[in-house]
Write a protein that holds these residues in place. Structure first.
Motif, mmCIF file in Angstrom:
data_model
loop_
_atom_site.group_PDB
_atom_site.id
_atom_site.type_symbol
_atom_site.label_atom_id
_atom_site.label_comp_id
_atom_site.label_asym_id
_atom_site.label_seq_id
_atom_site.Cartn_x
_atom_site.Cartn_y
_atom_site.Cartn_z
ATOM 1 N N VAL A 25 0.836 -1.201 0.000
ATOM 2 C CA VAL A 25 0.000 0.000 0.000
ATOM 3 C C VAL A 25 0.872 1.254 0.000
ATOM 4 O O VAL A 25 0.619 2.218 -0.747
ATOM 5 N N ILE B 10 0.858 4.058 -3.012
ATOM 6 C CA ILE B 10 0.531 5.463 -2.721
ATOM 7 C C ILE B 10 1.708 6.361 -3.093
ATOM 8 O O ILE B 10 1.538 7.429 -3.697
ATOM 9 N N LYS C 84 2.002 7.134 -6.702
ATOM 10 C CA LYS C 84 1.052 8.145 -7.159
ATOM 11 C C LYS C 84 1.473 9.550 -6.713
ATOM 12 O O LYS C 84 1.441 10.509 -7.494
ATOM 13 N N LEU C 85 1.852 9.668 -5.431
ATOM 14 C CA LEU C 85 2.118 10.982 -4.859
ATOM 15 C C LEU C 85 3.571 11.425 -5.018
ATOM 16 O O LEU C 85 3.849 12.614 -5.194
#
Length: 708
Positions: free
Chosen positions: A188, A192, A195-196
């Motif tokens: 996870v 994340i 993406k960020l």
């Protein structure tokens, strides 16, 4: 075959250094669990996976033309070698396995060298983007399913989908919750961060965190597995013992492995190249595969393959050149010499999450969605390659995808784009009649465009289209063959039958607009008579002119067609049509047709017909050459026709002057070239028929005198 070494590192841009270094270190770290696991699948001790991540990678970097692809111990070759050991009754991890595996790897390298010499890399050109996308997605999905049990606290799976699913189900029955929690959390965080913070090396941070957790927390007591410790030291170089495996078995086993390595790696490399906008040399890549596997054989390793997972990891961290591979290989050497103790602290779930994260980024399910919207057939091809790899293995998936791709190509070319053409009043260009109500057919003429090469599967489509639209008012059929570059013998036979069928009905058939090379094919396929009879013309306009239909063309339904287009033709349309039609046989064919016309003259024909022959409405250059050939036969024509020699010669000269005047008026830019060419033709006449040449010269002199 020219070979350029370290091609992707030449003229290195220093701004990429940080990215390449970071990506190389991450790939080295990620290679540790992957390589060790696959080495065990291949029947070798785990440390040989690390050996396979040193010199084979460095040799591959030396020869590769791909700036980003990574070589290493991988699933498909390892599984094939492991299965081969079972067939040879050799126990995994035994002394016999340590001797046999390098022999098989050496034969794989020899097969790859043979593929390089045979330039087998060209085969990848016949594999479409849907096949590549389905293939890569299938491999990524397979490796993810192999890795999932490690998140649950178990061991990596092997085989195809059903074996992998069964192994996942068994592992889920004995799930280790701390392992799943750690792996899921790491996955996870990685997704994340991608993406960020896509440029942040989160994988390195997680590995460091995992090692610290192992040192300061009781992870092993919680049932969370860590990598096995490895003895320090580099691999020993030695020649394989070729007596360890019978030659016959070694040749056959290694052939299948070599084919898998070539197909899988080339497909994956081309997929990344296409996606990132660069080109690779397919054949030199095969040489790079061979060199990498030769290094693997000499250091006791299993066959080495291109790694989609490690390449995807490098792409995620913006690796730009093969310096990434060099860093990965050299850092693995440092690890083997003095850092093997660190390996034992790495938690398997964290490393597994890193691999799965990279593989998820390499899948191309978005391509399948796009194909579904654009072409259901190509989406089916994607699905065929994907499920083929997933269900039946790498090589079978490739074969299924290629078969589907070729089948789709045959279906598409069997029913190509085609239409009937007309013209808009006041315009000169022919367009599809279905474009709009303002496009009208030329009265009494079918103009048909066929946009595909002609072959056995689509000739009937062409014949049927034309035959279904012929009516009692049809005077001619004109085939716009601009989309036809070749035809096979079946198509040629079908075209010949159509030609004869229309001829029997009193309908002219013309073939136009195609490349000159197709005329050569027509002659070889036995359709040269169509060219000789003037039924193969350079443009639709010339074909209509040959029928006596001039601009503005009469349109069906009595539609008014005022000619508002330019009155002068473009100079680039003045190409010699005879040269276009007959190529190197031009001189011979002009002579042949003139002799046929002279034979008809013997039967009471008109001398005036000799001026054009069957090829009426010639371009000016052709017409001038035709008249020059006629002058060579002046004596023979005089004897047959009974005409006065000077009168006939004067008529030919008058006609040649008319041709010159037409050129000077319509295309003054060609007039000088026309004069130069006339001089060359006169020299030919002087050499072949000096007596005729003297007569022509005397007529010209007399004409000049009369004008004065």
């Amino acid at each position: 075959m020219k070979i350029r070494l370290v091609q992707t590192i030449r003229n290195y841009d220093k701004k990429n250094l940080g990215k390449d270094l970071t990506a190389g270190l991450i790939i080295m770290a990620v290679s540790i669990p992957i390589s060790m696991g696959y080495a065990q699948i291949a029947g070798l001790p785990a440390v040989y996976g690390l050996y396979g991540s040193v010199f084979p990678i460095l040799l591959f970097v030396l020869f590769s033309t791909s700036p980003q692809f990574i070589f290493g111990v991988d699933a498909a070759p390892a599984a094939l070698i492991g299965a081969a050991l079972l067939d040879l009754h050799i126990e995994s991890g035994s002394e016999e396995a340590l001797a046999a595996v390098p022999v098989l790897t050496a034969f794989v390298a020899l097969w790859l060298l043979a593929f390089y010499v045979m330039r087998a890399g060209k085969l990848v050109n016949y594999i479409s983007a849907p096949v590549m996308g389905g293939f890569i997605t299938g491999i990524c999905t397979t490796i993810i399913l192999m890795q999932v049990p490690k998140l649950l606290g178990g061991t990596a799976g092997t085989g195809e989908f059903f074996e992998l699913a069964e192994h996942i189900a068994e592992t889920a029955g004995e799930i280790n919750l701390p392992s799943l929690a750690l792996g899921a959390a790491a996955l996870v965080i990685l997704l994340i961060a991608k993406k960020l913070m896509p440029k942040f090396p989160m994988a390195v941070l997680l590995m460091a965190a995992g090692a610290l957790m192992t040192k300061y927390l009781p992870l092993r007591a919680w049932g969370i597995k860590t990598l096995d410790a490895v003895e320090p030291g580099l691999p020993v170089w030695s020649l394989p013992d070729f007596t360890a495996v019978p030659v016959r078995e070694a040749v056959t086993i290694s052939l299948s492995v070599a084919v898998v390595i070539m197909a899988e790696t080339l497909l994956a490399e081309n997929n990344f190249a296409q996606k990132n906008g660069y080109r690779i040399n397919d054949n030199q890549e095969i040489l790079a595969f061979a060199m990498g596997n030769l290094a693997a054989a000499l250091t006791g390793c299993c066959p080495i393959n291109g790694s989609v997972s490690r390449t995807a990891m490098g792409e995620q961290y913006q690796a730009k050149t093969q310096l990434t591979g060099i860093v990965a290989g050299l850092s693995m050497i440092v690890l083997l010499l003095g850092g093997t103790g660190f390996i034992g602290y790495l938690p398997v779930p964290v490393l597994t999450a890193i691999v799965i994260s990279a593989l998820l980024g390499a899948t191309e399910f978005e391509l399948a969605v796009r194909l579904w919207k654009v072409s259901r057939t190509e989406c089916l091809i994607f699905a065929g390659a994907f499920f083929g790899v997933l269900m039946l293995g790498t090589i079978n998936g490739v074969l299924i995808g290629i078969i589907l791709s070729f089948s789709e190509m045959i279906i598409r070319t069997a029913k190509p784009a085609r239409c009937f053409l007309g013209i808009q009043p006041g315009h000169r260009h022919f367009r599809d009649l279905k474009e709009g109500s303002q496009i009208h057919a030329v009265e009494g003429v079918l103009i048909y465009r066929f946009s595909s090469n002609l072959f056995f599967a689509n000739i009937q489509v062409l014949k049927q289209d034309i035959e279904d639209h012929v009516t009692e008012q049809t005077r001619a059929v004109i085939l716009d063959a601009s989309g036809i570059g070749s035809m096979d013998i079946t198509a040629a036979d079908g075209l010949g039958m159509l030609y004869q069928s229309l001829k029997e009905k009193g309908i002219r058939f013309y073939m136009t607009e195609h490349i000159a090379d197709l005329n050569e094919q027509l002659r070889k396929l036995g359709l040269g008579y169509m060219i000789e009879e003037g039924s193969v013309r350079r443009t639709i306009h010339i074909a209509l002119k040959d029928m006596g239909i001039k601009r503005p063309y009469p349109l069906e339904g009595g539609v008014d067609n005022d000619d508002r287009s330019a009155s002068r033709k473009r100079a680039d349309n003045r190409v010699q049509e005879f040269v276009w039609a007959f190529g190197t046989e031009t001189e011979e064919q002009i002579e042949k047709q003139i002799l046929l016309q002279i034979e008809q003259l013997k039967e009471g024909g008109d001398v005036e017909n000799l001026l054009h022959g069957r090829w009426s409405h010639m371009e000016a250059m052709d017409e001038d050459e035709w008249l020059e050939h006629l002058e060579e036969h002046l004596k023979e024509i005089v004897n047959i026709s009974g005409k006065d020699e000077k009168t006939l010669a004067r008529r030919l000269e008058e006609h040649r002057r008319e041709v010159h005047d037409r050129i000077a008026t319509e295309h003054p830019e060609l007039a000088e070239r026309f004069k130069e060419r006339r001089h060359v033709l006169d020299e030919h006449l002087k050499q072949r028929r000096p007596e005729v040449y003297e007569l022509v010269v005397s007529l010209r002199e007399k004409e000049k005198t009369d004008l004065k």
